[in-house]
Design an enzyme around this catalytic site. Structure first.
Site, PDB file in Angstrom:
ATOM      1  N   HIS A 104       0.817  -1.222   0.000  1.00 14.18           N
ATOM      2  CA  HIS A 104       0.000   0.000   0.000  1.00 14.18           C
ATOM      3  C   HIS A 104       0.847   1.266   0.000  1.00 14.18           C
ATOM      4  CE1 HIS A 104      -4.064  -1.784   0.743  1.00 14.18           C
ATOM      5  NE2 HIS A 104      -3.298  -2.820   1.042  1.00 14.18           N
ATOM      6  N   ASP A 148       3.653   9.245  -0.946  1.00 13.26           N
ATOM      7  CA  ASP A 148       2.439   8.536  -0.553  1.00 13.26           C
ATOM      8  C   ASP A 148       2.199   7.420  -1.560  1.00 13.26           C
ATOM      9  OD1 ASP A 148       0.143   8.055   0.984  1.00 13.26           O
ATOM     10  OD2 ASP A 148      -0.403  10.177   1.036  1.00 13.26           O
TER      11      ASP A 148
HETATM   12  C1  GDG Z   1      -2.081   3.929   3.303  1.00 11.55           C
HETATM   13  C2  GDG Z   1      -1.062   4.541   2.327  1.00 11.55           C
HETATM   14  C3  GDG Z   1      -2.797   4.449   0.530  1.00 11.55           C
HETATM   15  C4  GDG Z   1      -8.433  10.307   7.970  1.00 11.55           C
HETATM   16  N1  GDG Z   1      -8.848  10.983   9.048  1.00 11.55           N
HETATM   17  C5  GDG Z   1     -10.047  10.449   9.377  1.00 11.55           C
HETATM   18  C6  GDG Z   1     -10.364   9.430   8.475  1.00 11.55           C
HETATM   19  N2  GDG Z   1      -9.357   9.354   7.614  1.00 11.55           N
HETATM   20  C7  GDG Z   1      -9.342   8.427   6.482  1.00 11.55           C
HETATM   21  C8  GDG Z   1      -9.414   9.149   5.156  1.00 11.55           C
HETATM   22  C9  GDG Z   1      -8.853   8.080   4.229  1.00 11.55           C
HETATM   23  C10 GDG Z   1      -7.859   7.356   5.122  1.00 11.55           C
HETATM   24  O1  GDG Z   1      -8.150   7.693   6.466  1.00 11.55           O
HETATM   25  C11 GDG Z   1      -6.431   7.776   4.846  1.00 11.55           C
HETATM   26  O2  GDG Z   1      -6.027   7.141   3.677  1.00 11.55           O
HETATM   27  P1  GDG Z   1      -4.773   7.639   2.833  1.00 11.55           P
HETATM   28  O3  GDG Z   1      -4.776   6.896   1.568  1.00 11.55           O
HETATM   29  O4  GDG Z   1      -4.875   9.110   2.656  1.00 11.55           O
HETATM   30  O5  GDG Z   1      -3.478   7.381   3.727  1.00 11.55           O
HETATM   31  P2  GDG Z   1      -2.858   6.228   4.717  1.00 11.55           P
HETATM   32  O6  GDG Z   1      -3.649   6.116   5.957  1.00 11.55           O
HETATM   33  O7  GDG Z   1      -1.427   6.619   4.898  1.00 11.55           O
HETATM   34  O8  GDG Z   1      -2.985   4.858   3.911  1.00 11.55           O
HETATM   35  C12 GDG Z   1      -1.774   5.344   1.257  1.00 11.55           C
HETATM   36  C13 GDG Z   1      -3.698   3.728   1.522  1.00 11.55           C
HETATM   37  O9  GDG Z   1      -2.923   3.027   2.510  1.00 11.55           O
HETATM   38  C14 GDG Z   1      -4.598   2.721   0.830  1.00 11.55           C
HETATM   39  O10 GDG Z   1      -3.856   1.813   0.060  1.00 11.55           O
HETATM   40  O11 GDG Z   1      -3.591   5.277  -0.301  1.00 11.55           O
HETATM   41  O12 GDG Z   1      -0.837   5.837   0.304  1.00 11.55           O
HETATM   42  O13 GDG Z   1      -0.137   5.373   3.030  1.00 11.55           O
HETATM   43  O14 GDG Z   1      -9.845   7.181   3.835  1.00 11.55           O
HETATM   44  O15 GDG Z   1     -10.724   9.525   4.892  1.00 11.55           O
HETATM   45  N3  GDG Z   1     -11.507   8.705   8.518  1.00 11.55           N
HETATM   46  C15 GDG Z   1     -12.388   8.997   9.510  1.00 11.55           C
HETATM   47  N4  GDG Z   1     -12.132   9.978  10.431  1.00 11.55           N
HETATM   48  C16 GDG Z   1     -10.991  10.725  10.406  1.00 11.55           C
HETATM   49  O16 GDG Z   1     -10.791  11.633  11.234  1.00 11.55           O
HETATM   50  N5  GDG Z   1     -13.555   8.313   9.569  1.00 11.55           N
END
Ligand code: GDG
Length: 471
Positions: free
Chosen positions: A157, A364
């Site tokens: 990921h 990322d």
């Molecule tokens: C890893 C990889 C890859 C955030 N704050 C809250 C909340 N979130 C949710 C967002 C989003 C998720 O968390 C974050 O996803 P990201 O993709 O931005 O980043 P990582 O957590 O680092 O994820 C990344 C991912 O895996 C999937 O393969 O894209 O590159 O690093 O969905 O909305 N959700 C809630 N409350 C919050 O305060 N409910």
């Protein structure tokens, strides 16, 4: 085909009623498991005095979940240690933060063996095994050692670093060779896939031909499988009561000002410090924007046990305090910096209320926030996505304003441009972005990976990170 067995460090299927809190990935994997009547295996998050290898089976939201406990030493060496203090910084090109300690490495190997020994008896002859993320890179090899001959796939990921960065890891060769025990290895982007190929050719002296690497008596396929979100469902979520309430509340408190939003886990890879500084630069460069805009940054704390996270937290507190001290007026605060987590439907409403989505990680794997921001927009009057070129999402989302997150000036200009963008251009860009988000959604990702793992070659050779070519 047999069942699908999904393995990840933590297991979090949405409960039936938990639609508004569960993440897109959890929902998609749970849906995949229901379809293939499979099992989701992982660590319970609990620790016990002595590892027993006992499995507790439960059914959560229509999915069979198998959990095992680890020891406290496992948590320290494998989870806080090798995964989050060695591999996470290293794979995000932060060798300055990466800790190379033999005890972490030993703990990582031990826990991967524990995963393998506990999981192996659950695997039936025709089952497909799909392992997720950097916590479990050697798991495939450990399963092979126990005689598991099933098709096993791995999906990373997070980014894959360049070969020079990766070779700073003392055990780099062993780690990469362990990936060659899989039938299929998937990355988020072509960038990651290319970097992996470079390492394999340069350091292991192996050839990558049409995405296939032959090593010993095995062949491993490598491909790009950019992950998506549930685009349609997320767009619908903006109409849920809590989303509408969050939208209305925000619009009222905006008092006609335009809002820039950032939503991130509080992590040094997300470029939050650079983002705050770029926003400060914009306030300095565009005095006409004073009191006209504000930045809402939601940064959800994670991994507080790791020192680097406490440091970034302190630095962000300091910068936001300084910017607000320098620019705020009696009724305007330029940065609203919130360290609390929000419900998913509330987030959808907040995204929709924002005129600009500011997604500027330094590195990322993909970044799902960029896709969620697009999915949440009002088609008639959409906001503008400002996106880092170092997010995997930038390969697909070329209609965003793509920026270099290391350049304050460039980000400041892009912000000013986004805030001034005419509605016509905003609609055109958004339409193309939204088409991509809907087409390359999380179900498409899951189906492409599972089909490739099951041996459907066409889906593997078509690795297009550029979604428009991949459909
Ligand atoms: C890893 C990889 C890859 C955030 N704050 C809250 C909340 N979130 C949710 C967002 C989003 C998720 O968390 C974050 O996803 P990201 O993709 O931005 O980043 P990582 O957590 O680092 O994820 C990344 C991912 O895996 C999937 O393969 O894209 O590159 O690093 O969905 O909305 N959700 C809630 N409350 C919050 O305060 N409910």
């Amino acid at each position: 085909m047999g069942r699908l067995i999904v393995v990840s460090n933590r297991v979090n299927p949405p409960a039936d009623a938990g639609v508004e809190t569960a993440g897109g990935l959890a929902m998609a994997l749970a849906a995949a498991l229901r379809e293939y009547s499979g099992t989701w295996f992982g660590w319970s998050g609990e620790t016990v005095e002595t590892f027993t290898g006992q499995i507790s089976m439960q059914r959560i939201g229509g999915v069979t979940v198998a959990l095992m406990d680890l020891e406290e030493q496992d948590r320290e060496e494998y989870y806080d240690g090798y995964a989050n203090r060695t591999l996470w910084p290293l794979f995000h090109s932060r060798t300055d933060l990466a800790a190379y300690e033999r005890s972490f490495d030993a703990g990582y190997q031990r826990v991967n063996r524990r995963f393998a020994e506990t999981l192996a008896p659950l695997i039936g002859p025709d089952d497909l095994v799909w392992i997720h993320d950097y916590y479990l890179i050697p798991l495939g090899q450990e399963l092979r050692r126990l005689g598991v001959a099933n098709r096993i796939g791995f999906f990373l990921h997070i980014p894959w670093p360049g070969p020079r960065t990766l070779t700073t890891l003392p055990q780099h060769r062993r780690l990469v060779e362990s990936l060659l025990a899989y039938d299929l290895v998937g990355f988020q982007s072509n960038d990651a896939l290319t970097a992996f190929g470079e390492y394999v050719e340069r350091e292991l002296d192996l050839k990558v031909q049409d995405g296939i690497i032959a090593f010993g008596d095995r062949e491993t396929r490598a491909g790009a499988f950019p992950i998506g979100i549930e685009g349609e469902a997320f767009a619908r979520l903006t109409q849920a009561p809590a989303a509408r309430a969050a939208f209305e509340r925000m619009r009222q408190s905006q008092a006609g000002r335009r809002m820039i939003i950032g939503v991130d886990r509080l992590d040094y890879s997300k470029g939050l410090e650079e983002r705050f500084l770029a926003y400060e630069q914009m306030l300095a460069d565009h005095q006409d924007l004073a009191e006209q805009v504000f930045l809402l940054q939601i940064a959800t704390p994670s991994r507080d046990a790791v020192e680097a996270y406490q440091e970034i937290r302190a630095r962000l507190d300091a910068i936001s305090g300084r910017v607000n001290g320098a620019y705020a007026t009696v009724d305007w605060v330029p940065i609203r910096y919130v360290n609390r987590s929000h419900r998913r439907d509330e987030l959808a409403g907040l995204y929709r209320a924002a005129h600009v989505g500011l997604v500027t990680p330094l590195r990322d794997g993909m970044n799902l926030v960029a896709k969620e921001y697009v999915a949440a927009q009002d088609p008639e009057d959409p906001g503008v996505l400002v996106l880092s070129r170092y997010a995997g999402a930038a390969e697909q989302m070329t209609d965003a304003l793509i920026v270099n997150p290391f350049s304050r000036e460039e980000m400041s200009e892009a912000l000013a441009r986004a805030l001034a963008m005419p509605r016509e251009e905003r609609r055109k860009r958004w339409r193309r972005l939204m088409d991509g988000v809907l087409r390359d959604d999380v179900a498409a990702w899951r189906d492409r990976f599972v089909a490739a793992l099951a041996g459907d070659l066409a889906t593997v050779t078509n690795t297009g990170g550029d979604s428009r070519k991949a459909s």
